[in-house]
Scaffold this motif. Sequence first.
Motif, mmCIF file in Angstrom:
data_model
loop_
_atom_site.group_PDB
_atom_site.id
_atom_site.type_symbol
_atom_site.label_atom_id
_atom_site.label_comp_id
_atom_site.label_asym_id
_atom_site.label_seq_id
_atom_site.Cartn_x
_atom_site.Cartn_y
_atom_site.Cartn_z
ATOM 1 N N SER A 373 0.846 -1.196 0.000
ATOM 2 C CA SER A 373 0.000 0.000 0.000
ATOM 3 C C SER A 373 0.875 1.237 0.000
ATOM 4 O O SER A 373 1.954 1.248 0.594
ATOM 5 N N THR A 374 0.399 2.272 -0.678
ATOM 6 C CA THR A 374 1.038 3.599 -0.586
ATOM 7 C C THR A 374 0.105 4.596 0.081
ATOM 8 O O THR A 374 0.388 5.792 0.091
ATOM 9 N N SER A 375 -1.013 4.101 0.639
ATOM 10 C CA SER A 375 -2.028 4.982 1.233
ATOM 11 C C SER A 375 -2.382 4.570 2.654
ATOM 12 O O SER A 375 -3.465 4.854 3.139
ATOM 13 N N ALA A 376 -1.458 3.893 3.339
ATOM 14 C CA ALA A 376 -1.759 3.386 4.675
ATOM 15 C C ALA A 376 -1.756 4.512 5.710
ATOM 16 O O ALA A 376 -0.950 5.436 5.653
ATOM 17 N N LEU A 377 -2.675 4.416 6.671
ATOM 18 C CA LEU A 377 -2.790 5.365 7.783
ATOM 19 C C LEU A 377 -3.124 4.596 9.047
ATOM 20 O O LEU A 377 -3.703 3.503 8.995
ATOM 21 N N VAL A 378 -2.789 5.180 10.186
ATOM 22 C CA VAL A 378 -3.170 4.628 11.485
ATOM 23 C C VAL A 378 -4.007 5.666 12.214
ATOM 24 O O VAL A 378 -3.743 6.871 12.116
ATOM 25 N N ARG A 379 -5.029 5.220 12.953
ATOM 26 C CA ARG A 379 -5.898 6.106 13.727
ATOM 27 C C ARG A 379 -5.984 5.592 15.162
ATOM 28 O O ARG A 379 -6.183 4.389 15.384
ATOM 29 N N VAL A 380 -5.817 6.495 16.118
ATOM 30 C CA VAL A 380 -5.942 6.171 17.536
ATOM 31 C C VAL A 380 -7.016 7.071 18.128
ATOM 32 O O VAL A 380 -6.957 8.297 17.964
ATOM 33 N N SER A 381 -8.004 6.478 18.830
ATOM 34 C CA SER A 381 -9.145 7.240 19.354
ATOM 35 C C SER A 381 -9.416 6.847 20.794
ATOM 36 O O SER A 381 -9.078 5.744 21.242
ATOM 37 N N ASP A 382 -10.047 7.756 21.523
ATOM 38 C CA ASP A 382 -10.548 7.442 22.851
ATOM 39 C C ASP A 382 -11.602 6.350 22.699
ATOM 40 O O ASP A 382 -12.576 6.500 21.947
ATOM 41 N N ALA A 383 -11.421 5.228 23.381
ATOM 42 C CA ALA A 383 -12.330 4.097 23.224
ATOM 43 C C ALA A 383 -13.756 4.424 23.648
ATOM 44 O O ALA A 383 -14.703 3.763 23.200
ATOM 45 N N SER A 384 -13.928 5.452 24.479
ATOM 46 C CA SER A 384 -15.263 5.799 24.954
ATOM 47 C C SER A 384 -15.796 7.092 24.352
ATOM 48 O O SER A 384 -16.931 7.488 24.628
ATOM 49 N N ASP A 385 -14.991 7.762 23.531
ATOM 50 C CA ASP A 385 -15.420 9.022 22.909
ATOM 51 C C ASP A 385 -14.726 9.150 21.557
ATOM 52 O O ASP A 385 -13.586 9.597 21.476
ATOM 53 N N ALA A 386 -15.405 8.777 20.484
ATOM 54 C CA ALA A 386 -14.793 8.742 19.148
ATOM 55 C C ALA A 386 -14.410 10.119 18.638
ATOM 56 O O ALA A 386 -13.653 10.236 17.665
ATOM 57 N N THR A 387 -14.912 11.192 19.275
ATOM 58 C CA THR A 387 -14.534 12.537 18.821
ATOM 59 C C THR A 387 -13.125 12.902 19.257
ATOM 60 O O THR A 387 -12.538 13.854 18.731
ATOM 61 N N VAL A 388 -12.578 12.178 20.219
ATOM 62 C CA VAL A 388 -11.185 12.395 20.650
ATOM 63 C C VAL A 388 -10.331 11.423 19.856
ATOM 64 O O VAL A 388 -10.237 10.239 20.175
ATOM 65 N N THR A 389 -9.718 11.892 18.801
ATOM 66 C CA THR A 389 -9.056 10.994 17.861
ATOM 67 C C THR A 389 -7.933 11.705 17.123
ATOM 68 O O THR A 389 -7.912 12.938 17.049
ATOM 69 N N ASP A 390 -7.004 10.928 16.596
ATOM 70 C CA ASP A 390 -5.950 11.471 15.751
ATOM 71 C C ASP A 390 -5.543 10.419 14.735
ATOM 72 O O ASP A 390 -5.566 9.212 15.020
ATOM 73 N N THR A 391 -5.172 10.897 13.551
ATOM 74 C CA THR A 391 -4.777 10.026 12.446
ATOM 75 C C THR A 391 -3.388 10.432 11.971
ATOM 76 O O THR A 391 -3.000 11.597 12.112
ATOM 77 N N SER A 392 -2.655 9.493 11.413
ATOM 78 C CA SER A 392 -1.346 9.805 10.834
ATOM 79 C C SER A 392 -1.456 11.064 9.981
ATOM 80 O O SER A 392 -2.409 11.220 9.213
ATOM 81 N N ASN A 393 -0.478 11.959 10.111
ATOM 82 C CA ASN A 393 -0.526 13.218 9.362
ATOM 83 C C ASN A 393 -0.483 13.009 7.865
ATOM 84 O O ASN A 393 -0.987 13.829 7.093
ATOM 85 N N ALA A 394 0.138 11.935 7.415
ATOM 86 C CA ALA A 394 0.221 11.614 5.988
ATOM 87 C C ALA A 394 0.341 10.103 5.846
ATOM 88 O O ALA A 394 0.574 9.386 6.831
ATOM 89 N N ALA A 395 0.175 9.623 4.632
ATOM 90 C CA ALA A 395 0.217 8.184 4.375
ATOM 91 C C ALA A 395 1.630 7.630 4.547
ATOM 92 O O ALA A 395 2.623 8.333 4.351
ATOM 93 N N PHE A 396 1.705 6.363 4.914
ATOM 94 C CA PHE A 396 2.975 5.643 4.894
ATOM 95 C C PHE A 396 2.849 4.461 3.947
ATOM 96 O O PHE A 396 1.753 4.123 3.489
ATOM 97 N N THR A 397 3.989 3.846 3.630
ATOM 98 C CA THR A 397 4.037 2.811 2.600
ATOM 99 C C THR A 397 4.270 1.438 3.213
ATOM 100 O O THR A 397 5.061 1.297 4.148
ATOM 101 N N ILE A 398 3.569 0.450 2.677
ATOM 102 C CA ILE A 398 3.826 -0.950 3.015
ATOM 103 C C ILE A 398 4.351 -1.628 1.751
ATOM 104 O O ILE A 398 3.694 -1.592 0.705
#
Length: 560
Positions: A373-398
């Motif tokens: 993949s050239t479009s991979a991203l990771v997302r980490v969120s508060d398990a009890s509040d999905a509005t508290v979240t962050d995603t990789s700033n840009a894609a990474f490669t697999i």
Amino acid sequence: MKTPWRWVGALSLWLAAACGGSTAPEATTSEPLATAEAPLTSVRLRLMAANLSSGTGQNYDPGHGIRIFQGTQPDVVMIQEFNYLSNSAADLRSFVDTAFGTGFSYYREGGAQIPNGIISRWPIIASGEWDDTSVSNRDFAWARIDVPGPKDLWVVSVHLLTTSSSIRNTEATNLLSFIQANVPAGDYLAIGGDFNTGSRTEGCLNTLSAVVNTASPYPADRNGNSNTNAGRNSPYDHVLVDSDLRPYQTAVVIGGSSFANGLVADTRVYSPISEISPALAADSGASGMQHMGIIKDFLIPGDSVPSGSVTVGSPNGGESWAASSAQTITWTSTSVTNVKVEYTLDGSTWTTLVASTPASAGSYAWTVPATASTSALVRVSDASDATVTDTSNAAFTITTSSGGTGKVFINEVLLNEAGSDVNGEFVELVNTGSAAVDLSGWTVSDATNVRHTFVSGTSLAAGKAVVVFGGASGIPAGTVGAVAASSGALGLSNSGDTVTVKNASGTVVDSATFASGLAGTDGVSANRSPDVSATGTFVLHTSLSSLSSSPGLRASGAAF
């Protein structure tokens, strides 16, 4: 005959309720720009006016404008000459997905030769066009956008006539009437686009000052030039906002650069150009590119304050991880007990790695999927509040190797371009190995300088080719695997030259020296013989087939 204005269904799934009713003109303001950071509840809103089509068809197909959009990352764009390929729904959706992202909505006026439009990160809840009676091939496109916070944002995309300042003032007078009749005074308003104004005191701007602020300070480029036409001597383009939005204006920050009053995005003078990658230095000077993009940023009050925060540490963009390898996802957090960790390989379909794990751990051991993949991203969120979240700033490669190895070499070089356009020079690399090769950080040089550096995430599949051209305008339509030299030129000599390819560690992967006999024939490339043979000698392409060159194709013209 068209009605004075008409509603058009929004692209989002729901439509605003009634929003008519006359309102008084909003007061003009000359309040200073915000000088301090807004409260933690603020949301950054990047507005852009963009007439960035290029080529001869007033179309975004050549790709110069697309790269500028990708590099500057606006949230809401007031776009002009909104044409792409056949203008089918599929083509327009592809344009928006490529230039902005799959989550963006758009509105494009219908029945216009050079239509105006709106593109938005947030839902477009209503949209349509108001008639510009002074011109027959476009109208005023408008949209009501559900931005974060208690107010909606109304934006109008305009493209006024070049004919005369008096006609532009007539257009502005008509637009003012539409705005006063339909835009609620309590919402935000922005008018942006190609005004074709010769000065900042034109009548049309004075007219619109009844609802938006037209006073200084003005956006400028790296050199302080606030003019926006191709010659950079006239203020053609504007982003104008009302007195509700103006106090929230803040500096445009891109990478390590800050533009206090907003940015005139001219790639020819932007430095370092890497901050707005994949935009190229030559993009703003492309044939048919008559305007610069104009950007203003605002910190507007957002919705309710989240109870905590999460920030992804790694992968955060640009990494190249091998498929099936052991890696660690990291994050930091405040006031969060447990987090949910997810990943995507295509930017839209998310897979949950763990639904809830202690946030205090700050890391999660991950075996990378066995899928390239050239479009991979990771997302980490508060398990009890999905509005508290962050995603990789840009894609990474697999990357995958399938147990094989790659073999990359120079297969074809055009040193003497057809005609006099040096953008047509090219270097073709092929991979005859059994696995893809990660070209991130690899370089292509002539005898004197590095001419191209492959961006992070570039991968060359087994059995495929990539072609580096001197400039984007030199890439023939339909050429597969083509990129423009990151330096803006290849600089190959018609009397002979040496081309060298090095990997990211600086090790020479392949090098070839071309005598004048292989460089002296206009438009005829030097190609390996046999074709696609790492040990083959270079000969004139015309000795292999009837074609004078075959960038991205086999010498016969067949696809790789």
